[in-house]
Design a protein around this motif. Structure first.
Motif, PDB file in Angstrom:
ATOM      1  N   PRO A  25       0.834  -1.198   0.000  1.00  0.00           N
ATOM      2  CA  PRO A  25       0.000   0.000   0.000  1.00  0.00           C
ATOM      3  C   PRO A  25       0.872   1.254   0.000  1.00  0.00           C
ATOM      4  O   PRO A  25       2.007   1.228   0.482  1.00  0.00           O
ATOM      5  N   ALA A  26       0.342   2.315  -0.528  1.00  0.00           N
ATOM      6  CA  ALA A  26       1.075   3.581  -0.579  1.00  0.00           C
ATOM      7  C   ALA A  26       1.336   4.045   0.854  1.00  0.00           C
ATOM      8  O   ALA A  26       0.447   3.982   1.702  1.00  0.00           O
ATOM      9  N   PRO A  27       2.554   4.495   1.148  1.00  0.00           N
ATOM     10  CA  PRO A  27       2.855   4.941   2.521  1.00  0.00           C
ATOM     11  C   PRO A  27       2.033   6.160   2.914  1.00  0.00           C
ATOM     12  O   PRO A  27       1.842   7.070   2.109  1.00  0.00           O
ATOM     13  N   GLN A  28       1.540   6.137   4.145  1.00  0.00           N
ATOM     14  CA  GLN A  28       0.740   7.228   4.691  1.00  0.00           C
ATOM     15  C   GLN A  28       1.235   7.537   6.099  1.00  0.00           C
ATOM     16  O   GLN A  28       1.637   6.620   6.829  1.00  0.00           O
ATOM     17  N   PRO A  29       1.209   8.811   6.521  1.00  0.00           N
ATOM     18  CA  PRO A  29       1.576   9.128   7.902  1.00  0.00           C
ATOM     19  C   PRO A  29       0.733   8.318   8.890  1.00  0.00           C
ATOM     20  O   PRO A  29      -0.466   8.136   8.704  1.00  0.00           O
ATOM     21  N   GLY A  30       1.404   7.777   9.911  1.00  0.00           N
ATOM     22  CA  GLY A  30       0.730   6.974  10.929  1.00  0.00           C
ATOM     23  C   GLY A  30       0.798   5.484  10.656  1.00  0.00           C
ATOM     24  O   GLY A  30       0.563   4.666  11.544  1.00  0.00           O
ATOM     25  N   MET A  31       1.108   5.115   9.428  1.00  0.00           N
ATOM     26  CA  MET A  31       1.180   3.706   9.060  1.00  0.00           C
ATOM     27  C   MET A  31       2.382   3.049   9.748  1.00  0.00           C
ATOM     28  O   MET A  31       3.441   3.647   9.860  1.00  0.00           O
ATOM     29  N   ALA A  32       2.192   1.825  10.216  1.00  0.00           N
ATOM     30  CA  ALA A  32       3.283   1.070  10.831  1.00  0.00           C
ATOM     31  C   ALA A  32       3.858   0.108   9.808  1.00  0.00           C
ATOM     32  O   ALA A  32       3.146  -0.411   8.948  1.00  0.00           O
ATOM     33  N   MET A  33       5.162  -0.092   9.892  1.00  0.00           N
ATOM     34  CA  MET A  33       5.798  -1.085   9.029  1.00  0.00           C
ATOM     35  C   MET A  33       6.887  -1.800   9.819  1.00  0.00           C
ATOM     36  O   MET A  33       7.427  -1.258  10.784  1.00  0.00           O
ATOM     37  N   GLN A  34       7.163  -3.023   9.423  1.00  0.00           N
ATOM     38  CA  GLN A  34       8.154  -3.832  10.117  1.00  0.00           C
ATOM     39  C   GLN A  34       9.501  -3.709   9.412  1.00  0.00           C
ATOM     40  O   GLN A  34       9.575  -3.680   8.189  1.00  0.00           O
ATOM     41  N   ALA A  35      10.550  -3.662  10.199  1.00  0.00           N
ATOM     42  CA  ALA A  35      11.911  -3.599   9.683  1.00  0.00           C
ATOM     43  C   ALA A  35      12.797  -4.420  10.603  1.00  0.00           C
ATOM     44  O   ALA A  35      12.318  -5.024  11.568  1.00  0.00           O
ATOM     45  N   GLN A  36      14.076  -4.432  10.301  1.00  0.00           N
ATOM     46  CA  GLN A  36      15.037  -5.138  11.132  1.00  0.00           C
ATOM     47  C   GLN A  36      16.095  -4.151  11.596  1.00  0.00           C
ATOM     48  O   GLN A  36      16.603  -3.355  10.810  1.00  0.00           O
ATOM     49  N   SER A  37      16.398  -4.180  12.893  1.00  0.00           N
ATOM     50  CA  SER A  37      17.437  -3.306  13.429  1.00  0.00           C
ATOM     51  C   SER A  37      18.797  -3.828  12.984  1.00  0.00           C
ATOM     52  O   SER A  37      18.904  -4.970  12.511  1.00  0.00           O
ATOM     53  N   PRO A  38      19.857  -3.025  13.120  1.00  0.00           N
ATOM     54  CA  PRO A  38      21.193  -3.478  12.708  1.00  0.00           C
ATOM     55  C   PRO A  38      21.627  -4.791  13.380  1.00  0.00           C
ATOM     56  O   PRO A  38      22.385  -5.557  12.808  1.00  0.00           O
ATOM     57  N   ASP A  39      21.117  -5.053  14.586  1.00  0.00           N
ATOM     58  CA  ASP A  39      21.492  -6.304  15.261  1.00  0.00           C
ATOM     59  C   ASP A  39      20.537  -7.458  14.938  1.00  0.00           C
ATOM     60  O   ASP A  39      20.589  -8.518  15.558  1.00  0.00           O
ATOM     61  N   GLY A  40      19.629  -7.238  13.956  1.00  0.00           N
ATOM     62  CA  GLY A  40      18.753  -8.304  13.498  1.00  0.00           C
ATOM     63  C   GLY A  40      17.432  -8.431  14.233  1.00  0.00           C
ATOM     64  O   GLY A  40      16.623  -9.292  13.908  1.00  0.00           O
ATOM     65  N   GLN A  41      17.195  -7.576  15.214  1.00  0.00           N
ATOM     66  CA  GLN A  41      15.950  -7.630  15.977  1.00  0.00           C
ATOM     67  C   GLN A  41      14.815  -6.981  15.178  1.00  0.00           C
ATOM     68  O   GLN A  41      15.034  -6.003  14.465  1.00  0.00           O
ATOM     69  N   PRO A  42      13.584  -7.529  15.293  1.00  0.00           N
ATOM     70  CA  PRO A  42      12.460  -6.880  14.605  1.00  0.00           C
ATOM     71  C   PRO A  42      12.200  -5.501  15.199  1.00  0.00           C
ATOM     72  O   PRO A  42      12.375  -5.289  16.393  1.00  0.00           O
ATOM     73  N   LEU A  43      11.791  -4.578  14.355  1.00  0.00           N
ATOM     74  CA  LEU A  43      11.585  -3.195  14.754  1.00  0.00           C
ATOM     75  C   LEU A  43      10.347  -2.665  14.042  1.00  0.00           C
ATOM     76  O   LEU A  43      10.189  -2.872  12.843  1.00  0.00           O
ATOM     77  N   THR A  44       9.470  -2.024  14.779  1.00  0.00           N
ATOM     78  CA  THR A  44       8.304  -1.384  14.172  1.00  0.00           C
ATOM     79  C   THR A  44       8.636   0.081  13.942  1.00  0.00           C
ATOM     80  O   THR A  44       9.085   0.778  14.851  1.00  0.00           O
ATOM     81  N   LEU A  45       8.434   0.528  12.728  1.00  0.00           N
ATOM     82  CA  LEU A  45       8.631   1.927  12.357  1.00  0.00           C
ATOM     83  C   LEU A  45       7.273   2.537  12.048  1.00  0.00           C
ATOM     84  O   LEU A  45       6.405   1.883  11.475  1.00  0.00           O
ATOM     85  N   TYR A  46       7.096   3.795  12.429  1.00  0.00           N
ATOM     86  CA  TYR A  46       5.857   4.516  12.154  1.00  0.00           C
ATOM     87  C   TYR A  46       6.172   5.637  11.175  1.00  0.00           C
ATOM     88  O   TYR A  46       7.047   6.465  11.431  1.00  0.00           O
ATOM     89  N   ILE A  47       5.463   5.663  10.066  1.00  0.00           N
ATOM     90  CA  ILE A  47       5.685   6.701   9.066  1.00  0.00           C
ATOM     91  C   ILE A  47       5.166   8.022   9.611  1.00  0.00           C
ATOM     92  O   ILE A  47       4.027   8.120  10.070  1.00  0.00           O
ATOM     93  N   VAL A  48       6.039   9.035   9.587  1.00  0.00           N
ATOM     94  CA  VAL A  48       5.653  10.346  10.100  1.00  0.00           C
ATOM     95  C   VAL A  48       5.544  11.398   8.996  1.00  0.00           C
ATOM     96  O   VAL A  48       4.900  12.430   9.185  1.00  0.00           O
ATOM     97  N   GLU A  49       6.185  11.129   7.859  1.00  0.00           N
ATOM     98  CA  GLU A  49       6.163  12.100   6.764  1.00  0.00           C
ATOM     99  C   GLU A  49       6.431  11.370   5.459  1.00  0.00           C
ATOM    100  O   GLU A  49       7.291  10.496   5.395  1.00  0.00           O
ATOM    101  N   VAL A  50       5.689  11.736   4.408  1.00  0.00           N
ATOM    102  CA  VAL A  50       5.867  11.118   3.099  1.00  0.00           C
ATOM    103  C   VAL A  50       6.271  12.194   2.111  1.00  0.00           C
ATOM    104  O   VAL A  50       5.549  13.178   1.927  1.00  0.00           O
ATOM    105  N   GLY A  51       7.438  12.021   1.512  1.00  0.00           N
ATOM    106  CA  GLY A  51       7.913  12.947   0.488  1.00  0.00           C
ATOM    107  C   GLY A  51       7.913  12.267  -0.870  1.00  0.00           C
ATOM    108  O   GLY A  51       7.579  11.088  -0.997  1.00  0.00           O
ATOM    109  N   ASP A  52       8.323  13.014  -1.894  1.00  0.00           N
ATOM    110  CA  ASP A  52       8.361  12.456  -3.245  1.00  0.00           C
ATOM    111  C   ASP A  52       9.414  11.365  -3.377  1.00  0.00           C
ATOM    112  O   ASP A  52       9.195  10.354  -4.031  1.00  0.00           O
ATOM    113  N   GLU A  53      10.560  11.568  -2.733  1.00  0.00           N
ATOM    114  CA  GLU A  53      11.684  10.628  -2.876  1.00  0.00           C
ATOM    115  C   GLU A  53      11.923   9.761  -1.643  1.00  0.00           C
ATOM    116  O   GLU A  53      12.485   8.673  -1.754  1.00  0.00           O
TER     117      GLU A  53
END
Length: 145
Positions: free
Chosen positions: A89-117
């Protein structure tokens, strides 16, 4: 009356508020929550308050940010190239997404701003840096066997 002890399962209702009184969570739609005391399922301050309560009793428990979700860390706010994200889905402010931290742990990120790039995402818990208060009501005690 009986008060709960470590190992007992309690049923509670709660309202979670910021310091300014804004309600940011509660048991409203999900209904009362069951918690086994001593298993680290909730903040220790709440467990401590519950062990002295009777069924039907209400109590407010204030938890400072360093004992709740920790201080806000600006290094946890990052820019992600939109090319690195799926198109839908297109990113929107407030949307949560899963990522991995540098040490491999799961991390939830919250989109706060969407730009063109890029998309600005925040890895802090939404309540990081905030003191919080739980208004709790003890509904039931199931004593450990």
């Amino acid at each position: 009356m009986t008060t709960p002890n470590t190992g007992d399962t309690v049923t509670i209702d709660y309202v979670l508020k910021r310091t300014d009184g804004e309600v940011v969570g509660d048991t409203g739609q999900a209904g009362p929550q069951e918690i086994q005391l001593g298993n680290g399922q909730i903040f220790p301050q709440i467990e401590e308050a519950l062990t002295g309560m009777n069924v039907g009793e209400e109590q407010s428990v204030a938890i400072p940010c360093d004992k709740a979700f920790g201080p806000r860390r600006e290094e946890m706010v990052i820019d992600i190239p939109r090319a690195n994200l799926p198109a839908e889905p297109a990113p929107q402010p407030g949307m949560a997404m899963q990522a991995q931290s540098p040490d491999g742990q799961p991390l939830t990120l919250y989109i706060v701003e969407v730009g063109d790039e890029t998309v600005k995402a925040d890895g802090n818990h939404p309540l990081a840096g905030e003191d919080i208060t739980f208004d709790i009501t003890l509904r039931e005690i199931k004593q450990a066997a």
